[in-house]
Design a protein around this motif. Structure first.
Motif, PDB file in Angstrom:
ATOM      1  N   SER A 236      26.745  20.868 -30.557  1.00 25.62           N
ATOM      2  CA  SER A 236      25.321  21.176 -30.633  1.00 25.62           C
ATOM      3  C   SER A 236      24.510  19.983 -31.133  1.00 25.62           C
ATOM      4  O   SER A 236      23.376  19.767 -30.704  1.00 25.62           O
ATOM      5  CB  SER A 236      25.094  22.368 -31.557  1.00 25.62           C
ATOM      6  N   ALA A 237      25.060  19.189 -32.036  1.00 27.88           N
ATOM      7  CA  ALA A 237      24.325  18.053 -32.595  1.00 27.88           C
ATOM      8  C   ALA A 237      25.164  16.797 -32.700  1.00 27.88           C
ATOM      9  O   ALA A 237      24.689  15.790 -33.217  1.00 27.88           O
ATOM     10  CB  ALA A 237      23.784  18.421 -33.982  1.00 27.88           C
ATOM     11  N   GLN A 238      26.410  16.833 -32.223  1.00 30.71           N
ATOM     12  CA  GLN A 238      27.304  15.699 -32.375  1.00 30.71           C
ATOM     13  C   GLN A 238      28.175  15.524 -31.135  1.00 30.71           C
ATOM     14  O   GLN A 238      28.311  16.436 -30.309  1.00 30.71           O
ATOM     15  CB  GLN A 238      28.211  15.880 -33.595  1.00 30.71           C
ATOM     16  N   LEU A 239      28.758  14.332 -31.057  1.00 32.64           N
ATOM     17  CA  LEU A 239      29.778  14.035 -30.053  1.00 32.64           C
ATOM     18  C   LEU A 239      31.109  13.830 -30.762  1.00 32.64           C
ATOM     19  O   LEU A 239      31.167  13.216 -31.835  1.00 32.64           O
ATOM     20  CB  LEU A 239      29.425  12.759 -29.279  1.00 32.64           C
ATOM     21  N   GLY A 240      32.159  14.343 -30.173  1.00 33.06           N
ATOM     22  CA  GLY A 240      33.512  14.046 -30.629  1.00 33.06           C
ATOM     23  C   GLY A 240      34.124  13.045 -29.667  1.00 33.06           C
ATOM     24  O   GLY A 240      34.100  13.243 -28.454  1.00 33.06           O
ATOM     25  N   VAL A 241      34.660  11.950 -30.197  1.00 37.77           N
ATOM     26  CA  VAL A 241      35.208  10.862 -29.375  1.00 37.77           C
ATOM     27  C   VAL A 241      36.659  10.628 -29.777  1.00 37.77           C
ATOM     28  O   VAL A 241      36.961  10.428 -30.954  1.00 37.77           O
ATOM     29  CB  VAL A 241      34.407   9.552 -29.562  1.00 37.77           C
ATOM     30  N   ALA A 242      37.564  10.660 -28.793  1.00 32.59           N
ATOM     31  CA  ALA A 242      38.988  10.429 -29.056  1.00 32.59           C
ATOM     32  C   ALA A 242      39.476   9.290 -28.174  1.00 32.59           C
ATOM     33  O   ALA A 242      39.008   9.104 -27.051  1.00 32.59           O
ATOM     34  CB  ALA A 242      39.800  11.691 -28.789  1.00 32.59           C
ATOM     35  N   TRP A 243      40.422   8.527 -28.681  1.00 38.40           N
ATOM     36  CA  TRP A 243      41.057   7.445 -27.928  1.00 38.40           C
ATOM     37  C   TRP A 243      42.392   7.103 -28.581  1.00 38.40           C
ATOM     38  O   TRP A 243      42.712   7.574 -29.665  1.00 38.40           O
ATOM     39  CB  TRP A 243      40.157   6.203 -27.899  1.00 38.40           C
ATOM     40  N   HIS A 244      43.174   6.300 -27.895  1.00 36.94           N
ATOM     41  CA  HIS A 244      44.384   5.756 -28.516  1.00 36.94           C
ATOM     42  C   HIS A 244      44.424   4.262 -28.271  1.00 36.94           C
ATOM     43  O   HIS A 244      43.793   3.743 -27.349  1.00 36.94           O
ATOM     44  CB  HIS A 244      45.657   6.439 -27.980  1.00 36.94           C
ATOM     45  N   ASP A 245      45.169   3.553 -29.122  1.00 37.36           N
ATOM     46  CA  ASP A 245      45.291   2.110 -28.933  1.00 37.36           C
ATOM     47  C   ASP A 245      46.524   1.824 -28.082  1.00 37.36           C
ATOM     48  O   ASP A 245      47.125   2.726 -27.508  1.00 37.36           O
ATOM     49  CB  ASP A 245      45.334   1.389 -30.278  1.00 37.36           C
ATOM     50  N   ALA A 246      46.901   0.551 -27.991  1.00 40.94           N
ATOM     51  CA  ALA A 246      47.993   0.181 -27.105  1.00 40.94           C
ATOM     52  C   ALA A 246      49.352   0.597 -27.642  1.00 40.94           C
ATOM     53  O   ALA A 246      50.298   0.750 -26.874  1.00 40.94           O
ATOM     54  CB  ALA A 246      47.980  -1.335 -26.859  1.00 40.94           C
ATOM     55  N   ALA A 247      49.483   0.816 -28.960  1.00 39.29           N
ATOM     56  CA  ALA A 247      50.827   1.066 -29.481  1.00 39.29           C
ATOM     57  C   ALA A 247      50.906   2.000 -30.667  1.00 39.29           C
ATOM     58  O   ALA A 247      51.932   2.649 -30.864  1.00 39.29           O
ATOM     59  CB  ALA A 247      51.476  -0.272 -29.861  1.00 39.29           C
TER      60      ALA A 247
END
Length: 314
Positions: free
Chosen positions: A125-136
Motif C-alpha cells: 500500500s505504501a512500500q515496495l519489497g525488493v529481493a535479490w541474490h548475489d553471485a555466491a
C-alpha cells in the motif's frame, strides 16, 4: 594517319637521341656539339613532363581523402546534426546496497548487476519489497518507499551454509504489513520461504516448504489476506503448496502435470474461494496452456501477525 605521324616522331626522336649520344661520345670537346645535345635533351624532357601533366591524377593525399569522407558522413541524408550516443554504463554496486534504479512511468524499476541478480519487487500500500541474490553468498531483501528510496538497510535473509546449497529466482508478494519471499535451491531440490516485516526485519527463520523436488526452476506467490499460495515450476511438473502466516506449510503439497515437461508457470491466483495455477506444458514443439484450480478446504484462523504480536507465538 595519326598513328603513322606518331611513329615518325618517335623514330626521329630515337634517331636524334642516338645521334646525340654518338656526338657526345665522338665530339664531346666541340662546343657547338654540346649545345646541340643539350637542346635535344631539353626538348625530350619537356615532352615527357608534358605527357605526365596531361595524365589524370590517380593518387591523392591521405588527409584530403579523410576530409572528403568526413564531409560525406556529415552531409549524408538523416545524419545532419546527429550526435553519437554512448551506451549506458552498468554500475556494480555492493551487494549490501539497493540495486541501481530508474523511473518507469509512475513507478520505479531496479537494475540487475553482478551483485544484484534476479531482482524482483512487490508493491504494498505504501512500500515496495525488493529481493535479490548475489553471485555466491546469499539472498537479500529491502523495503523502499514507492519512489524506490530505501527504508532502513538491506538485510541478508539467507546466507549459503555450504557449497552444495544454491539459491535463485526469488518471488515477492505484499502481505499487509509484511512481505512474503520464496526462492529455490536447485542443488537440493528445495523451496524456501521467509516472512519479512515492512521494516525489512525478518520474522523468524526461513522455512523449507519442500525438500527433494525435481529441478525446481522458479516460484510464484499469492497472498489471500490470510495465507499464501505457492506454485513452483519444476523441470517436469508443477508443485503447489499453501503456507500459513508463520511461513509453515499447510498440509501436503500437490503435484500437477507429473512427468510432463513444463515450460513455465505464468501465475498463481486467489479468487476468494480457491486458488488457480496457470502453466504451460510442451508437446511436440507446441505449448499446451492449462489452468489448475485448487480449492482451499479450510481457512487459517489467524491473520498475518504484526511484529509486536509475532513474538507471542514463540
Amino acid at each position: 594517319m595519326h598513328d603513322r605521324t606518331k611513329r615518325t616522331v618517335l623514330t626521329l626522336g630515337t634517331f636524334c637521341l642516338s645521334g646525340a649520344s654518338f656526338l657526345t661520345v665522338g665530339c664531346a670537346d666541340r662546343p657547338e656539339v654540346q649545345r646541340s645535345v643539350a637542346q635535344v635533351q631539353e626538348a625530350v624532357g619537356g615532352g615527357a613532363q608534358g605527357s605526365l601533366a596531361e595524365r589524370p591524377t590517380t593518387r591523392r593525399a591521405i588527409s584530403s581523402v579523410a576530409d572528403e569522407s568526413a564531409n560525406l558522413v556529415q552531409i549524408a541524408p538523416g545524419l545532419m546534426g546527429a550526435i553519437p550516443v554512448r551506451a549506458p554504463t552498468v554500475r556494480v554496486l555492493p551487494v549490501g546496497e539497493l540495486p541501481q534504479q530508474h523511473p518507469v512511468g509512475d513507478s520505479v524499476a531496479f537494475d540487475a548487476d553482478q551483485n544484484h541478480q534476479d531482482v524482483t519487487t512487490a508493491r504494498g500500500s505504501a512500500q515496495l519489497g525488493v529481493a535479490w541474490h548475489d553471485a555466491a553468498d546469499g539472498m537479500w531483501f529491502a523495503c523502499t518507499d514507492l519512489q524506490g528510496h530505501g527504508v532502513g538497510s538491506p538485510v541478508e535473509i539467507r546466507a549459503l551454509v555450504s557449497d552444495e546449497e544454491s539459491l535463485s529466482a526469488p518471488a515477492v508478494v505484499a502481505a499487509g504489513d509484511a512481505f512474503g519471499i520464496a526462492w529455490v535451491d536447485t542443488e537440493n531440490g528445495r523451496v524456501r520461504f521467509q516472512l519479512v516485516g515492512a521494516d525489512g526485519v525478518p520474522r523468524g527463520a526461513s522455512s523449507i516448504i519442500h525438500d527433494g523436488l525435481t529441478d525446481p526452476q522458479d516460484v510464484q506467490l499469492v497472498f489471500t489476506g490470510r495465507e499464501f499460495g505457492l506454485a513452483a515450476h519444476l523441470r517436469e511438473g508443477v508443485y503447489f503448496a499453501r503456507i500459513d502466516g508463520h511461513g509453515g506449510r499447510i498440509g501436503a503439497g500437490q503435484l500437477f502435470a507429473e512427468g510432463e515437461t513444463v515450460d513455465g508457470v505464468q501465475a498463481v491466483r486467489w479468487d476468494g474461494h480457491s486458488y488457480s495455477v496457470a502453466f504451460s506444458v510442451g508437446h511436440d514443439g507446441s505449448l499446451d496452456h492449462r489452468e489448475q484450480r485448487v480449492p482451499a478446504s479450510r481457512a487459517i484462523a489467524f491473520r498475518i501477525p504484526s511484529r509486536r504480536s509475532f513474538h507471542r507465538f514463540f
